[in-house]
Design an enzyme around this catalytic site. Sequence first.
Site, PDB file in Angstrom:
ATOM      1  N   VAL A  73       1.001  -1.221  -0.077  1.00 54.88           N
ATOM      2  CA  VAL A  73      -0.063   0.157   0.060  1.00 54.88           C
ATOM      3  C   VAL A  73       0.822   1.111  -0.040  1.00 54.88           C
ATOM      4  O   VAL A  73       1.756   1.413   0.917  1.00 54.88           O
ATOM      5  CB  VAL A  73      -1.045   0.227   1.243  1.00 54.88           C
ATOM      6  N   GLY A 118       4.454   3.922   2.978  1.00 52.37           N
ATOM      7  CA  GLY A 118       3.981   2.871   2.342  1.00 52.37           C
ATOM      8  C   GLY A 118       4.198   1.804   3.406  1.00 52.37           C
ATOM      9  O   GLY A 118       4.665   1.854   4.472  1.00 52.37           O
ATOM     10  N   LYS A 119       3.641   0.578   3.092  1.00 57.55           N
ATOM     11  CA  LYS A 119       3.781  -0.427   3.869  1.00 57.55           C
ATOM     12  C   LYS A 119       3.440  -1.709   2.965  1.00 57.55           C
ATOM     13  O   LYS A 119       2.693  -1.434   2.084  1.00 57.55           O
ATOM     14  CB  LYS A 119       2.772  -0.469   5.126  1.00 57.55           C
ATOM     15  N   GLY A 120       4.133  -3.104   3.412  1.00 58.20           N
ATOM     16  CA  GLY A 120       3.715  -4.168   2.524  1.00 58.20           C
ATOM     17  C   GLY A 120       3.647  -5.353   3.662  1.00 58.20           C
ATOM     18  O   GLY A 120       3.884  -5.126   4.820  1.00 58.20           O
ATOM     19  N   ASP A 159      10.536  -5.364   8.423  1.00 58.45           N
ATOM     20  CA  ASP A 159       9.721  -5.094   9.503  1.00 58.45           C
ATOM     21  C   ASP A 159       9.408  -6.154  10.271  1.00 58.45           C
ATOM     22  O   ASP A 159      10.324  -7.278   9.911  1.00 58.45           O
ATOM     23  CB  ASP A 159       8.324  -4.517   8.756  1.00 58.45           C
TER      24      ASP A 159
END
Length: 429
Positions: A73, A118-120, A159
Site C-alpha cells: 500500500v 507505504g507498507k507491505g 519489518d
Amino acid sequence: MIAEPAVPEALSDLDQELNPRLAAEARFNEAAAKLGLDDGMCKVLRTPGREVTVHIPVMMDDGKIEVFTGYRVQHSIARGPAKGGIRYAPDVTLDEVRALASWMTWKCAVVNVPFGGGKGGVICDPNIMSEGELERLTRRYTADLFDFIGPEIDVPAPDMNTNEQTMAWIMDTYSMHRRQATTAVVTGKPLALGGSRGRSEATGRGCLFVTREALKRLRLDPANTRVVIQGFGNVGGMTARLMAREGFKIVSIIEWDGAVFNENGLDITALTKHRKETGSIAEFPEATDIDRNEALYQVCDVLVPAAKENVITSQNAHRIRAKVLCEGANGPTTPGADPALAENGVFVIPDILANAGGVTVSYFEWVQDRMGYFWNESDVNNRLQEIMVTSFADVVDFAAQRKVNNRTAAYMVALERVAHAIRLRGLYA
Ligand code: NAD
C-alpha cells in the site's frame, strides 16, 4: 466514492480501542479537525494513493505449490517516494497494512525527510517456512511488484519477520530485472550491499536524543534519571545501552518472561551477556526479579515502551507514574489512554517522533546509495541528532503554541506538511 472498510459489528469497546486502523483514524481526525483542514483535503489524506494485491505462487520444499497473498500500500507520495517496511505474518490484513502505511506518511513528515508512506505485507507463517521457501516467496513478491517499487517510487524496508537478508533478496531480484545494481530500492540492507553505518542502532539512538531534549525541557538531570524499559530487543536493548552509556540509571527492564530491577542502575552489558547465556533476563545476579505485570507502573522519570503495540490503554494508563513516556515501539499507547496520561501530566514523546530515528537513517541509507558515497558512523549519528533535535523542537513548540498535547502536535505538524505539499503540487487531472 471510496468504499470505507467496515468495522466488524461484534467488536467490543476494548477491541475497537486496540484496532490499529481505528487508532490511526482517531489520531488523524483529531489533528485534521484542530488544523481546520477542509473535507476534500481530509479525503485525500485519509485515502491510500495505491493498493496492490498480489497472489504469489511458491514451490514449497515438498514439491507442492502454495499460493500466498501479499499487499503493498502506498498511502502517499506527495513529499517523495513511498517508504515503509514489509512484514511477513499469518494475521496480515489489507486493513492493517493501510493503517501502517498512513502511519509512515506521518512519521516521515514529522522528521521532515522527503518520503511519503507505504507498507507491505505477506500472509504467511515464517516460523514454519524454510529459508529457501522464504527466499522464493520474497523474490516472486518482488518480481510481482517490480512496476510499483524503485528508488524514486517506493522504497521498502524490514519489518516484522523480515530482515537484512530479505532486503538483500529484494535488492538482487529488482536489480536483475533492471539489469543494473540498484541498491537504493530498499533500505535496511547488509552493510556490504549498500547498507548504512548506524542503521541498527538508529531507532534506539533516536529515542536517546529525544529523551535528552525532554529532560532539558523538564530541567531533569540525566545522571539522576531513572529509566524503565519494556522490551530488550533491537529498540529497547539499544536504548538501554546508549542511555546507560550517557549516565542514565536504567533501573528496570521488562521482558515477556520476566522483569529485573536494580535501584542503582542495571549493568546493561552484563545483562545482555546473561540473557545470551541463559535465554532470559530473569535471575540476573546483579538485580532483583520483580513482577513483570506490575513493572510498568513503577515510579520512574522515563518509561520507554519498546516491545509492542497496545501496552498502555484506557484500562491501565492512570497507573503510569513516569514523568516522560518515550514511545520506542509503534502504537504502544491507544487513543483511549491519552486523557489519563494528560491528566497525570506525563510528558509524552509520541511514537511517530520518538522512534523515527530508524526511518531517518533509512533515508540516509537511500541518500548514500544514490550518491554512491558512504559516510562514517559519526557523520550518520551527527546528522541523526540534528534531525531528531529539530523535529522534537518543531513538535513541542507547536504543542505549546497551539495548546495541544505533544501527540496531537506531532500529527498536526505532519498533516500540515503533507497537505502543504499537496496544495503546492495541485491536483493533476
Ligand atoms: P525486537 O523483536 O527486536 O524486540 C522486541 C522485544 O520485546 C523482544 O526482546 C521481545 O521478547 C520483547 N517483548 C515482546 N513482547 C513483550 C511483552 N509483552 N512484554 C515485554 N517484552 C516483550 O523488535 P524491535 O525491532 O525492537 O521493535 C520493537 C518495537 O519498536 C515494535 O513496535 C516495532 O514496530 C517498533 N519499531 C522498531 C524499529 C526498528 O528500527 N527496529 C523502528 C521503529 C519502530
